[in-house]
Enzyme design. Structure first.
Site, PDB file in Angstrom:
ATOM      1  N   GLU A  17      -9.326  -1.660   5.621  1.00 13.17           N
ATOM      2  CA  GLU A  17      -9.914  -1.349   6.917  1.00 13.17           C
ATOM      3  C   GLU A  17     -11.156  -2.219   7.158  1.00 13.17           C
ATOM      4  O   GLU A  17     -11.681  -2.827   6.213  1.00 13.17           O
ATOM      5  CB  GLU A  17     -10.310   0.132   6.947  1.00 13.17           C
ATOM      6  CG  GLU A  17      -9.140   1.107   6.733  1.00 13.17           C
ATOM      7  CD  GLU A  17      -8.241   1.252   7.959  1.00 13.17           C
ATOM      8  OE1 GLU A  17      -8.068   0.288   8.722  1.00 13.17           O
ATOM      9  OE2 GLU A  17      -7.680   2.356   8.141  1.00 13.17           O
ATOM     10  N   ASP A  19       0.820  -1.216   0.000  1.00 13.51           N
ATOM     11  CA  ASP A  19       0.000   0.000   0.000  1.00 13.51           C
ATOM     12  C   ASP A  19       0.850   1.261   0.000  1.00 13.51           C
ATOM     13  O   ASP A  19       2.076   1.205   0.171  1.00 13.51           O
ATOM     14  CB  ASP A  19      -0.954  -0.004   1.213  1.00 13.51           C
ATOM     15  CG  ASP A  19      -0.250  -0.343   2.531  1.00 13.51           C
ATOM     16  OD1 ASP A  19       0.988  -0.357   2.568  1.00 13.51           O
ATOM     17  OD2 ASP A  19      -0.952  -0.568   3.526  1.00 13.51           O
ATOM     18  N   ASN A  72      -7.108  -2.623  14.588  1.00 17.23           N
ATOM     19  CA  ASN A  72      -8.493  -2.867  14.191  1.00 17.23           C
ATOM     20  C   ASN A  72      -8.620  -4.065  13.249  1.00 17.23           C
ATOM     21  O   ASN A  72      -9.661  -4.269  12.638  1.00 17.23           O
ATOM     22  CB  ASN A  72      -9.087  -1.610  13.537  1.00 17.23           C
ATOM     23  CG  ASN A  72      -8.347  -1.208  12.254  1.00 17.23           C
ATOM     24  OD1 ASN A  72      -7.469  -1.924  11.784  1.00 17.23           O
ATOM     25  ND2 ASN A  72      -8.707  -0.071  11.695  1.00 17.23           N
ATOM     26  N   HIS A 105      -6.902  -4.557  10.452  1.00 15.51           N
ATOM     27  CA  HIS A 105      -6.661  -4.329   9.022  1.00 15.51           C
ATOM     28  C   HIS A 105      -5.397  -5.030   8.555  1.00 15.51           C
ATOM     29  O   HIS A 105      -4.475  -5.282   9.332  1.00 15.51           O
ATOM     30  CB  HIS A 105      -6.666  -2.826   8.667  1.00 15.51           C
ATOM     31  CG  HIS A 105      -5.458  -2.042   9.084  1.00 15.51           C
ATOM     32  ND1 HIS A 105      -5.464  -0.669   9.189  1.00 15.51           N
ATOM     33  CD2 HIS A 105      -4.197  -2.414   9.414  1.00 15.51           C
ATOM     34  CE1 HIS A 105      -4.273  -0.244   9.547  1.00 15.51           C
ATOM     35  NE2 HIS A 105      -3.479  -1.285   9.694  1.00 15.51           N
TER      36      HIS A 105
HETATM   37  P1  PGA Z   1       2.551  -1.497  12.894  1.00 18.32           P
HETATM   38  O1  PGA Z   1       1.403  -1.459  11.781  1.00 18.32           O
HETATM   39  O2  PGA Z   1       3.491  -2.592  12.472  1.00 18.32           O
HETATM   40  O3  PGA Z   1       3.183  -0.160  12.833  1.00 18.32           O
HETATM   41  O4  PGA Z   1       1.881  -1.802  14.187  1.00 18.32           O
HETATM   42  C1  PGA Z   1       0.820  -2.633  11.352  1.00 18.32           C
HETATM   43  C2  PGA Z   1      -0.277  -2.331  10.363  1.00 18.32           C
HETATM   44  O5  PGA Z   1      -0.993  -1.337  10.542  1.00 18.32           O
HETATM   45  O6  PGA Z   1      -0.428  -3.115   9.411  1.00 18.32           O
END
Ligand code: PGA
Length: 269
Positions: free
Chosen positions: A143, A67, A136, A138
């Protein structure tokens, strides 16, 4: 799903890195699906060490990132292209032209999504996809409520994700609220998936992914449908799983099976 519970974040990074190293040593022109966020950083450091010590070469490898923020070009310090260059690509022997991150500065982002999908398909699809998980649930920027068969597309970020990522932006700096992300359907087409999660703040999301129902409200639960998804987590991220001991037992049985198969193979030589 294969659930691997390890003692700490360093062990998670090492375990995940070894999967990528083995993959590239088996197939030099592997297509690697890569991720940003804080979790993959330690894994990338392991890959850099392995590359610099001659244990693996990425000279033939191809990469596609999950992404990118819509509205940031690759020279912006908060863009995921910039992050990947800084955290990995500039330190290993991968060819820059073989690395792909969705174009955050695309004039026509809808066409850019289709082109990204075609570019992946033209390379034969992703061999191993690395994932983190949001609090959450995702994966990529898919999302909650993302379609379980969604493809690469423009996606609106939740307030929770924007708040989680605000720490990377300085005060008053423009922070995008849109992204281009591979879809859940796109991610599920990878031949193998490796999801890393560490820390107590991921424990709810990990529980919902592994033991919750398959549901768009927890996008990572879609990995329940994949035939080769490895979930590598530390004790803190595993702390809310109801069946953690069972997953550890399965792993120890798996290891016995692997040793037995290795023994068989060496006898056959
Ligand atoms: P993080 O993000 O590794 O910074 O916790 C993970 C994500 O949002 O996929």
């Amino acid at each position: 799903m294969q659930i691997v519970i390890l003692k700490d974040a360093a062990s998670v990074a090492e375990y995940g890195a070894n999967i990528f190293i083995e993959q590239v040593n088996k197939k030099a022109d592997s297509v690697l699906g890569l991720a940003t966020g804080s979790t993959p950083v330690a894994l990338y450091q392991e890959l850099i060490k392995a590359n610099q010590s001659g244990q693996v070469s990425f000279a033939e490898s191809i990469s596609f990132n999950l992404d990118e923020y819509l509205g940031l070009d690759g020279s912006h310090q908060q863009s995921y292209r910039y992050f990947m260059n800084e955290q990995l690509f500039n330190h290993i022997d991968i060819k820059q032209e073989n690395t792909h991150v969705p174009p955050g500065d695309a004039q026509n982002p809808v066409d850019a999504c289709l082109e990204y999908e075609s570019a992946m398909a033209n390379k034969g699809g992703v061999d191993v996809q690395l994932l983190g998980i949001g609090r959450n649930g995702h994966i990529g920027f898919n999302e909650p409520s993302s379609g379980l068969r969604s493809r690469t597309r423009v996606k609106t970020l939740t307030k929770e994700t924007i708040d989680d990522n605000a720490r990377f932006f300085s005060e008053g700096e423009y922070q995008p609220h849109l992204s281009i992300t591979m879809g859940i359907g796109t991610i599920l087409e990878a031949k193998k998936i490796v999801l890393l999660a560490t820390g107590e703040n991921k424990a709810d999301a990990v529980r919902d992914m592994v033991e919750g129902p398959l549901a768009a409200i927890c996008p990572a639960s879609a990995l329940q449908l994949h035939q080769d998804a490895v979930i590598v987590i530390d004790e803190a991220a595993a702390s809310k799983l109801a069946h953690g001991e069972f997953y550890k037992h399965i792993e120890s049985e798996n290891q016995k099976l692997q040793s037995y198969l290795a023994e068989l193979a060496s006898q056959a030589k």
